[in-house]
Design a protein around this motif. Structure first.
Motif, PDB file in Angstrom:
ATOM      1  N   GLU A 108     -14.159 -14.562  45.418  1.00 47.56           N
ATOM      2  CA  GLU A 108     -14.228 -13.623  46.523  1.00 47.56           C
ATOM      3  C   GLU A 108     -13.266 -14.052  47.614  1.00 47.56           C
ATOM      4  OE1 GLU A 108     -18.234 -13.589  47.832  1.00 47.56           O
ATOM      5  OE2 GLU A 108     -18.177 -15.600  48.667  1.00 47.56           O
ATOM      6  N   GLY A 109     -12.833 -13.077  48.394  1.00 47.55           N
ATOM      7  CA  GLY A 109     -11.884 -13.381  49.448  1.00 47.55           C
ATOM      8  C   GLY A 109     -11.853 -12.302  50.501  1.00 47.55           C
ATOM      9  N   GLN A 110     -11.233 -12.641  51.628  1.00 46.37           N
ATOM     10  CA  GLN A 110     -11.087 -11.695  52.743  1.00 46.37           C
ATOM     11  C   GLN A 110      -9.765 -11.946  53.444  1.00 46.37           C
ATOM     12  OE1 GLN A 110     -13.053 -11.804  56.923  1.00 46.37           O
ATOM     13  NE2 GLN A 110     -14.481 -10.634  55.663  1.00 46.37           N
ATOM     14  N   TYR A 111      -9.110 -10.837  53.792  1.00 45.79           N
ATOM     15  CA  TYR A 111      -7.858 -10.913  54.552  1.00 45.79           C
ATOM     16  C   TYR A 111      -7.975 -10.017  55.772  1.00 45.79           C
ATOM     17  CZ  TYR A 111      -3.158  -9.707  56.062  1.00 45.79           C
ATOM     18  OH  TYR A 111      -2.048  -9.472  56.832  1.00 45.79           O
ATOM     19  N   LYS A 112      -7.515 -10.515  56.934  1.00 45.32           N
ATOM     20  CA  LYS A 112      -7.513  -9.741  58.173  1.00 45.32           C
ATOM     21  C   LYS A 112      -6.141  -9.833  58.835  1.00 45.32           C
ATOM     22  CE  LYS A 112     -12.284  -9.879  59.929  1.00 45.32           C
ATOM     23  NZ  LYS A 112     -13.119 -10.336  61.073  1.00 45.32           N
ATOM     24  N   TYR A 113      -5.696  -8.689  59.355  1.00 43.43           N
ATOM     25  CA  TYR A 113      -4.496  -8.689  60.191  1.00 43.43           C
ATOM     26  C   TYR A 113      -4.892  -8.305  61.605  1.00 43.43           C
ATOM     27  CZ  TYR A 113      -0.304  -7.133  62.557  1.00 43.43           C
ATOM     28  OH  TYR A 113       0.685  -6.958  63.492  1.00 43.43           O
ATOM     29  N   LEU A 114      -4.556  -9.152  62.589  1.00 40.84           N
ATOM     30  CA  LEU A 114      -4.834  -8.913  64.001  1.00 40.84           C
ATOM     31  C   LEU A 114      -3.522  -8.716  64.742  1.00 40.84           C
ATOM     32  CD1 LEU A 114      -7.261 -10.712  62.827  1.00 40.84           C
ATOM     33  CD2 LEU A 114      -7.772 -11.195  65.213  1.00 40.84           C
ATOM     34  N   ASP A 115      -3.477  -7.730  65.665  1.00 43.90           N
ATOM     35  CA  ASP A 115      -2.254  -7.506  66.426  1.00 43.90           C
ATOM     36  C   ASP A 115      -2.135  -8.526  67.560  1.00 43.90           C
ATOM     37  OD1 ASP A 115      -3.980  -6.685  68.419  1.00 43.90           O
ATOM     38  OD2 ASP A 115      -3.580  -4.542  68.155  1.00 43.90           O
TER      39      ASP A 115
END
Length: 444
Positions: A108-115
Motif C-alpha cells: 500500500e502507498g500514498q502520494y500527495k502533492y502540495l502547492d
C-alpha cells in the motif's frame, strides 16, 4: 442443547513478536500514525509474530455445529515515508506473512502533492492484498484471491474555508476458483465534493458519487449506484456538540428478475450535551431500504437503533459510559421484524501504561410475528411464500475488549477480543461467535 463459544487468545506470549504497528490483520492500522523522529526520509523494518482464534457455534438441523479456526503467523515487511516539509509527500508499506492457515501479501502507498501554500492539490492512494490458503486449512469454503483499489483525488479549487474535491477510484477482486459465495468483482467510480477546510468548530461536506460494479461470472447482478451525501460536525471548546451524516442512493440492477433495484437511505447522528461533570450522549442510526419489487429475500425495511446515556471522567484518567440501547427492524409482514432493548456500559482510558477500552451490553430481542402461535416446542413458525421460517426470541451479550500495556520502552502487549452469545427461547437455536488476538510488540 446449548452451545457456548468464545474466541480466546492463548499461547501468544510464547512467541517472539516484533511489530511496528497494530495487528497485521488490519494493515491500514498504524499506517497514518507512522511518524519519523527527524524530518527526513525514513525506512523502518517490521517483524511480527502472533496467534489468532475464531470460534462460531450455531444450530444446524437437529445437531449443533462448532467451527474453530486458530492460526499462528509470522510476517516481515518494511515501511517508510518522505519528509513532511516537501511538496511531494509519499508513504509506502510492503508486507508478507506466513501462517498455519494461509499466506498473505500486502502493498500500500500514498502520494500527495502540495502547492507553495501547503494546500493539498493531488492525492493518490493504492492498496493491494493477496491471500493463499494452505491445503490443510480450516477455511474449507475459501479460495485464493487477490484484491486491489486505487483512489485518486484532485483539489482544483481551494479557498480559505472550503475546497472542491474531484474523486475517481477503481477496485477489483479476483478468486482463483470463483463460487456462489465468492465471485470476481470490478468497480469504477467518480465523485464530486465540496468540503470545509482549515481549523474551525464547524466541519461540513456535501457531495455526489456514481459507481458501476460488474461481476464477470454473474453479469445479471451488475449494478450502477447514484448517491448523494452530506456531513456536518460541530463541537465547542467544552466538547459538547453534534455530528450528522446522511447518504441517499439509488441502486440499479442489470437483471431485476435476479435482484430488484432499490432506494437506500442511511443516517448517523451523534451528540454530546454538558450535564454536571460529564455529558449526556445520544447516538442514532437509521437505515431504510425500498425495493422496486419485494421478494422473500429482498423486502422493504427500516432499521433504527440508538443508545442514550451518560459519560463522565477525565481525559487524563478513565472515562465511564452507561446507557440504554434500543433497536427496531420494521420489515412489514416479514418474520424478521423485531424489537430489541439492552443496557450498555463501558470504560476507556488512554495515556497511561495500561490503556484501552472495555464495553459490555446485555439485552433481549423479541420478534414481532403478529398473531402467529407458538407450537408445542415453543418455536415461532411462519409460513411465507411456501417457506417456513423459525425465529425465537433471545437474550444476548456483546463484549468488546481492546487494551494496550506498555511493558517497557520497546515492548508493549496488545489485546483484542469479542464475544457475542445468544440464549434463545428455543434452546436448539442458541448460537455464539467469538474472536481474540494477542500481540507482543517491539518498537525501536
Amino acid at each position: 442443547m446449548k452451545v457456548i463459544g468464545i474466541g480466546l487468545m492463548l499461547g501468544a506470549l510464547l512467541l517472539p513478536a516484533f511489530s511496528f504497528g497494530a495487528s497485521p490483520d488490519d494493515p491500514l492500522s498504524g499506517f497514518e500514525g507512522f511518524t519519523p523522529r527527524k524530518d527526513t526520509t525514513r525506512w523502518s523494518p517490521v517483524l511480527t509474530a502472533g496467534f489468532d482464534a475464531l470460534l462460531h457455534s450455531y444450530p444446524l438441523a437437529t445437531t449443533d455445529t462448532t467451527e474453530t479456526i486458530a492460526e499462528y503467523m509470522v510476517s516481515a515487511g518494511i515501511e517508510g515515508r518522505s519528509p513532511r516539509k516537501v511538496n511531494h509527500r509519499w508513504r509506502l508499506r510492503a508486507e508478507a506473512s506466513a501462517g498455519s492457515e494461509l499466506y498473505r501479501q500486502l502493498f500500500e502507498g500514498q502520494y500527495k502533492y502540495l502547492d507553495q501554500k501547503r494546500i493539498t492539490r493531488l492525492r493518490l492512494d493504492g492498496r493491494f492484498y493477496g491471500r493463499q490458503y494452505r491445503q490443510t486449512t480450516e477455511y474449507s469454503l475459501s479460495s485464493n484471491n487477490v484484491e486491489g483499489r486505487i483512489d485518486l483525488r484532485a483539489y482544483p479549487w481551494a479557498m480559505s474555508n472550503s475546497t472542491l474535491e474531484l474523486r475517481a477510484w477503481s477496485s477489483a477482486l479476483d478468486y482463483k476458483e470463483p463460487s456462489t459465495l465468492e465471485v470476481d468483482t470490478r468497480e469504477l467510480g467518480t465523485g464530486l465534493f465540496l468540503r470545509s477546510r482549515g481549523l474551525t468548530e464547524k466541519l461540513w461536506s456535501v457531495g455526489y458519487r456514481f459507481s458501476g460494479r460488474t461481476y464477470p461470472d454473474t453479469t445479471g447482478i451488475d449494478r450502477k449506484v447514484h448517491r448523494v451525501e452530506g456531513d456536518f460536525d460541530y463541537h465547542d471548546d467544552e466538547g459538547q456538540g453534534v455530528r450528522l451524516f446522511h447518504k441517499s442512493g439509488r441502486r440499479l440492477i442489470r437483471d431485476e428478475t435476479l435482484r430488484p433495484s432499490a432506494w437506500a437511505h442511511y443516517t448517523d447522528m451523534n451528540s454530546l450535551v454538558t450535564a454536571g461533570s460529564g455529558f449526556v450522549f445520544l447516538d442514532l442510526q437509521s437505515e431504510i431500504w425500498k425495493y422496486d419489487e419485494e421478494t422473500t429475500t429482498y423486502f422493504d425495511s427500516w432499521r433504527i437503533q440508538g443508545v442514550m446515556g451518560y459519560r463522565w471522567g477525565s481525559s487524563l484518567g478513565p472515562t465511564w459510559r452507561l446507557g440504554l440501547t434500543s433497536e427496531r427492524l420494521d420489515a412489514g409482514d416479514s418474520p424478521e421484524t423485531y424489537t430489541q432493548f439492552g443496557l450498555r456500559s463501558g470504560i476507556e482510558s488512554y495515556g497511561s501504561d495500561i490503556s484501552g477500552s472495555l464495553q459490555l451490553e446485555y439485552g433481549r430481542r423479541v420478534y414481532s410475528q403478529g398473531d402467529i402461535e407458538l407450537d408445542s416446542t415453543g418455536a415461532d413458525d411462519f409460513l411465507y411464500d411456501d417457506l417456513i421460517y423459525f425465529y425465537s426470541d433471545f437474550n444476548y451479550w456483546e463484549i468488546w475488549l481492546m487494551a494496550n500495556w506498555s511493558i517497557s520502552r520497546h515492548f508493549s502487549l496488545d489485546v483484542m477480543a469479542n464475544y457475542e452469545p445468544e440464549n434463545h427461547t428455543e434452546n436448539t437455536d442458541d448460537s455464539s461467535i467469538g474472536f481474540g488476538s494477542v500481540r507482543l510488540v517491539w518498537r525501536p
